[in-house]
Design a protein around this motif. Sequence first.
Motif, PDB file in Angstrom:
ATOM      1  N   HIS A 290       8.148   0.573  -5.942  1.00  0.00           N
ATOM      2  CA  HIS A 290       8.835   0.866  -4.687  1.00  0.00           C
ATOM      3  C   HIS A 290       9.794  -0.279  -4.337  1.00  0.00           C
ATOM      4  CE1 HIS A 290       5.885   4.059  -4.483  1.00  0.00           C
ATOM      5  NE2 HIS A 290       4.916   3.170  -4.540  1.00  0.00           N
ATOM      6  N   ARG A 291      10.572  -0.076  -3.287  1.00  0.00           N
ATOM      7  CA  ARG A 291      11.537  -1.073  -2.847  1.00  0.00           C
ATOM      8  C   ARG A 291      11.311  -1.413  -1.376  1.00  0.00           C
ATOM      9  NH1 ARG A 291      12.155   0.424  -8.020  1.00  0.00           N
ATOM     10  NH2 ARG A 291      14.254   0.222  -8.868  1.00  0.00           N
ATOM     11  N   VAL A 292      11.470  -2.684  -1.049  1.00  0.00           N
ATOM     12  CA  VAL A 292      11.543  -3.125   0.341  1.00  0.00           C
ATOM     13  C   VAL A 292      12.807  -3.951   0.490  1.00  0.00           C
ATOM     14  CG1 VAL A 292      10.513  -4.510   2.185  1.00  0.00           C
ATOM     15  CG2 VAL A 292       9.042  -3.102   0.728  1.00  0.00           C
ATOM     16  N   ILE A 386       8.063  -3.606  -5.228  1.00  0.00           N
ATOM     17  CA  ILE A 386       6.689  -3.668  -4.761  1.00  0.00           C
ATOM     18  C   ILE A 386       5.824  -2.640  -5.475  1.00  0.00           C
ATOM     19  CG2 ILE A 386       5.189  -3.540  -2.744  1.00  0.00           C
ATOM     20  CD1 ILE A 386       7.168  -5.829  -2.566  1.00  0.00           C
ATOM     21  N   GLU A 389       1.638   1.594  -2.517  1.00  0.00           N
ATOM     22  CA  GLU A 389       2.208   2.101  -1.278  1.00  0.00           C
ATOM     23  C   GLU A 389       1.769   1.292  -0.056  1.00  0.00           C
ATOM     24  OE1 GLU A 389       1.289   6.231  -1.029  1.00  0.00           O
ATOM     25  OE2 GLU A 389       2.575   6.791  -2.733  1.00  0.00           O
ATOM     26  N   VAL A 392       4.054  -1.623   0.687  1.00  0.00           N
ATOM     27  CA  VAL A 392       5.357  -1.128   1.149  1.00  0.00           C
ATOM     28  C   VAL A 392       5.274  -0.764   2.625  1.00  0.00           C
ATOM     29  CG1 VAL A 392       7.155   0.608   0.862  1.00  0.00           C
ATOM     30  CG2 VAL A 392       5.964  -0.283  -1.134  1.00  0.00           C
ATOM     31  N   THR A 393       4.199  -0.078   3.007  1.00  0.00           N
ATOM     32  CA  THR A 393       4.026   0.295   4.407  1.00  0.00           C
ATOM     33  C   THR A 393       3.915  -0.947   5.286  1.00  0.00           C
ATOM     34  OG1 THR A 393       2.913   2.351   3.760  1.00  0.00           O
ATOM     35  CG2 THR A 393       2.559   1.579   6.015  1.00  0.00           C
ATOM     36  N   GLY A 396       7.429  -2.841   5.014  1.00  0.00           N
ATOM     37  CA  GLY A 396       8.540  -2.041   5.508  1.00  0.00           C
ATOM     38  C   GLY A 396       8.499  -1.806   7.004  1.00  0.00           C
ATOM     39  N   ASN A 401      13.032  -4.827   8.355  1.00  0.00           N
ATOM     40  CA  ASN A 401      12.783  -4.405   6.981  1.00  0.00           C
ATOM     41  C   ASN A 401      12.850  -2.888   6.866  1.00  0.00           C
ATOM     42  OD1 ASN A 401      12.249  -7.103   6.625  1.00  0.00           O
ATOM     43  ND2 ASN A 401      10.049  -6.843   6.280  1.00  0.00           N
ATOM     44  N   GLY A 403      11.306  -0.063   3.952  1.00  0.00           N
ATOM     45  CA  GLY A 403      10.584   0.171   2.704  1.00  0.00           C
ATOM     46  C   GLY A 403      10.820   1.574   2.193  1.00  0.00           C
TER      47      GLY A 403
END
Length: 448
Positions: A290-292, A386, A389, A392-393, A396, A401, A403
Motif C-alpha cells: 500500500h501507499r501512504v 506500507i 492494512e 495504512v489506516t 493515513g 496524510n 493512505g
Amino acid sequence: MTFAKIGLQVPTILLPRPGTDMSKWAVIACDQYTSEPEYWQRVSAAVAGHPSTLNLIFPEVYLEQAGGESRIAEINTSMRRYLDAGILQEEPKPGFILVDRQTSAAPSRKGLVVALDLEEYAYSEGASTLIRATEGTILDRLPPRIKVRQGASIELPHIMVLIDDPERTVIEPLFERELEEVYNFELMENGGRVRGWRVNDAVSLGQVAAALGRLAEPARFAEKYQVQGRAPVLYAMGDGNHSFATAKAIWERLKEQAADQQAIMDHPARYALVELVNVHDPGLEFEAIHRVVFNADLAAMEAQAAEFYQAQGASFRCERCADPMAAAEAARRLAQPGRHLIPFTAAEACGLFVIDNSPLHLVVATLQAFLDRFLEHNAAARIDYIHGEGPVTALGSKEGNVGFFLPAISKHDLFKTIILDGALPRKTFSMGDADEKRFYLECRKIVR
C-alpha cells in the motif's frame, strides 16, 4: 563449485559460532518498518551486548537522519570484528542451506540459500538475462545502499528470488534427504520460527543444479509459457530487488577498475547470496504493498488527480465513504471491467478513487503514475510503501496524510507477466506481511 549455465554458485557460507543466541543474531530486513522507528528501537534494546546482524545492516528508517557516514563506518568495523574474533565462522565446506520458515500466516515456507551470478542479471528495460527484475528499479535508492556495500567485507541477504517450479523438483526433494541441522530457533518480534540444514553432499548439489537446468531448457521454457524466441527466465526477483541491484552495481564497478579483466572474474563479489523460493510453495503468499503520502492536502490531491487522469484519456471521480471498511465494500460493489478502484483514508475523510479507462493495466500502475506526478509538484510531500492494512489506516488517518489501499496480484501469473510485459511497476507486490520477511542470518565474504 559453479554451475555457469544456470548462473549458480555453491557458496562458502558464514554462520555465527556455536553458543550464539540466534534469536538476537537474526533481525528482519532493513527495508521493513520504515515508518515505525519504535520497532527498531525495541530491536536495538533486545540485542544490546549480543552479536547481532543489527550491527551489520543500515535500517532504512534511519536513512534520512544525520550520522549516516559514521553508521556505515561502524557497520564495516563490526563486520571485520565479527570475522577476526571468530564470531562468524565458515561452514565446513561449500554448500547451500535448506530453510523452513514458520510464520503466523503459514506453517511452512521452504527455501534454499545459494549464490547467484550477477553476470546473469540486468534490471534495464527489455533485459533478456537468466535473472530478471520483477519490478522497476528506483535508481535513486541505490546510492545509499552502494555506500554500505562498497566498504563491506561480508554480505548478508534479505533477498528472496523466485523460481517457477510447479512440479517441485528443485527445493522440495531435499526435505526427503537426511541432512544435518544447523539452526532451529524462534525469531524475534513475532517473526515465527526458522530451521536450517546443510546441503553440501555431491548428490544433493547435483540434484539441485540438474533440476534448475531443466527449468531453463529453451524448448521446455517456450512450451511452458507459450512463447517463441524469448530468452529463458530462470530466476525472478521477489524481495530485495534493490539490494540485488546494488550488488550488481558494485560488481560492475569492480570490473571497470580491474587491471586484469580475466582475474577479476573469479572475485567473490561477482556473486550474491540469496534465498531461492518456489513461487508455488503453499507457504508463499503475495500481499499488496500500500501507499501512504505524507504532508499532502486531500482536496489538492483530488483536484490534481482529476486533471492528471483527464490528460491520460481516463475519467476520474472521488466517492466519499464513512470509513475504510465502507470504502472497501464500495470498491467491491462498483467493480466492473476497465475500472480501477482505489480506497483511501485521510484525517478528514475516507473514500474511493474511481478511474475508468486507464491506459495502464494494473491498478497499482494507475495510482503510482499519478503519485509520481503529485510528488513532483508538491515538494513537501513524501511517500512510503506500507505492508498491511492496519498500518495504512493508522498512518493515513493522521492529519496531513493520505493512505491508499491496493489489491494483491496472483503469484501464479508473475512469471508469464514478466516474460510478456517486462518488469512491473515498483512496489507492486510483497511476499507476505512485514513480519514474514526474511531475517538476516547467513553471511558470505565478498572480499578476497
